[in-house]
Design an enzyme around this catalytic site. Structure first.
Site, PDB file in Angstrom:
ATOM      1  N   SER A 126       0.616  -1.051  -0.470  1.00  0.00           N
ATOM      2  CA  SER A 126       0.221   0.048  -0.248  1.00  0.00           C
ATOM      3  C   SER A 126       0.358   1.127   0.167  1.00  0.00           C
ATOM      4  CB  SER A 126      -0.657   0.145   1.209  1.00  0.00           C
ATOM      5  OG  SER A 126      -1.279   1.272   1.183  1.00  0.00           O
ATOM      6  N   TYR A 142      -1.505  -0.256  10.424  1.00  0.00           N
ATOM      7  CA  TYR A 142      -1.051  -0.847   9.116  1.00  0.00           C
ATOM      8  C   TYR A 142      -0.590  -0.039   8.346  1.00  0.00           C
ATOM      9  CZ  TYR A 142      -3.502  -1.093   4.268  1.00  0.00           C
ATOM     10  OH  TYR A 142      -4.132  -1.043   2.734  1.00  0.00           O
TER      11      TYR A 142
END
Length: 221
Positions: A126, A142
């Protein structure tokens, strides 16, 4: 016809990978814990009951796939849980590391016998794992797990290159999936996967280890 193995195949981006690959005539091996009705309806071969954080489950999957050549391994499975500085949840951070960073490395290592010269590995990371691109903070579990995953992908690119295996480190974009709450500001899974497959198709040993946006932009580390 190439053989693609996709993790987290039951919904979202993983399901869309399966759908588009089947549509274009490739062979799909869909890996997940529980299949969705949509995935089952595709009629692709399923490897279910696989918890990628469970070493024994991954070893069992590798045994099931013994002798099966894999042209492209797509490490797509992942989770996102909210962790802020004011509400640090270290159990959540560890869980996100296990799923997002350690599990893809575990699976790739377990399936190395299935890869050969010309095979490819796709690491679904990501942009939130980009240190240079972090302008908003937060999202500790995350972000940290995706930085670790990207580093694993970069190391894999170096370690697998002598054997002729290339590695793509990919950001799907902000996508309208359950993980993002089906955000209206995102792109559709169809658009994301179309771009991601273009990046995988264009992957070579020369550009192995590159961190790409699905739209083709090279992202900063």
């Amino acid at each position: 016809m190439a053989t693609y193995l996709i993790t987290g195949a039951n919904r979202g981006i993983g399901y869309e990978y399966c759908r588009q690959l089947q549509q274009r005539g490739d062979r799909v091996l869909a890996v997940c814990r529980q299949p969705s009705d949509e995935l089952t309806a595709l009629g692709v071969p399923l490897e279910t009951g696989i918890d990628l954080t469970d070493e024994a489950a991954v070893a069992e999957l590798a045994q099931r796939l013994n002798g099966t050549a894999i042209d492209v391994l797509i490490n797509n499975a992942g989770i996102a849980e909210r962790v802020t500085l004011n509400e640090l949840d270290f159990d959540s951070i560890r869980r996100q590391f296990e799923v997002n960073a350690i599990a893809p490395l575990r699976l790739t290592a377990a399936l190395l016998p299935n890869l050969s010269a010309g095979s490819k590995v796709a690491i679904m990371t990501s942009r939130m794992g980009s240190i240079a691109d972090n302008t908003s903070g937060g999202s500790y579990g995350y972000r940290l797990s995706k930085v670790a995953l990207s580093m694993a992908g970069k190391s894999l690119a170096h370690d697998l290159k002598p054997g002729g295996v290339a590695v793509a480190i990919l950001h799907p974009g902000l996508v309208q999936t359950r993980m993002t709450g089906f955000t209206k500001s995102g792109i559709t899974p169809e658009a994301s996967v179309t771009g991601l497959l273009a990046r995988i198709d264009a992957l070579t040993l020369e550009n192995s280890g590159t961190f790409w946006h699905s739209n083709g932009e090279v992202l900063p580390w």
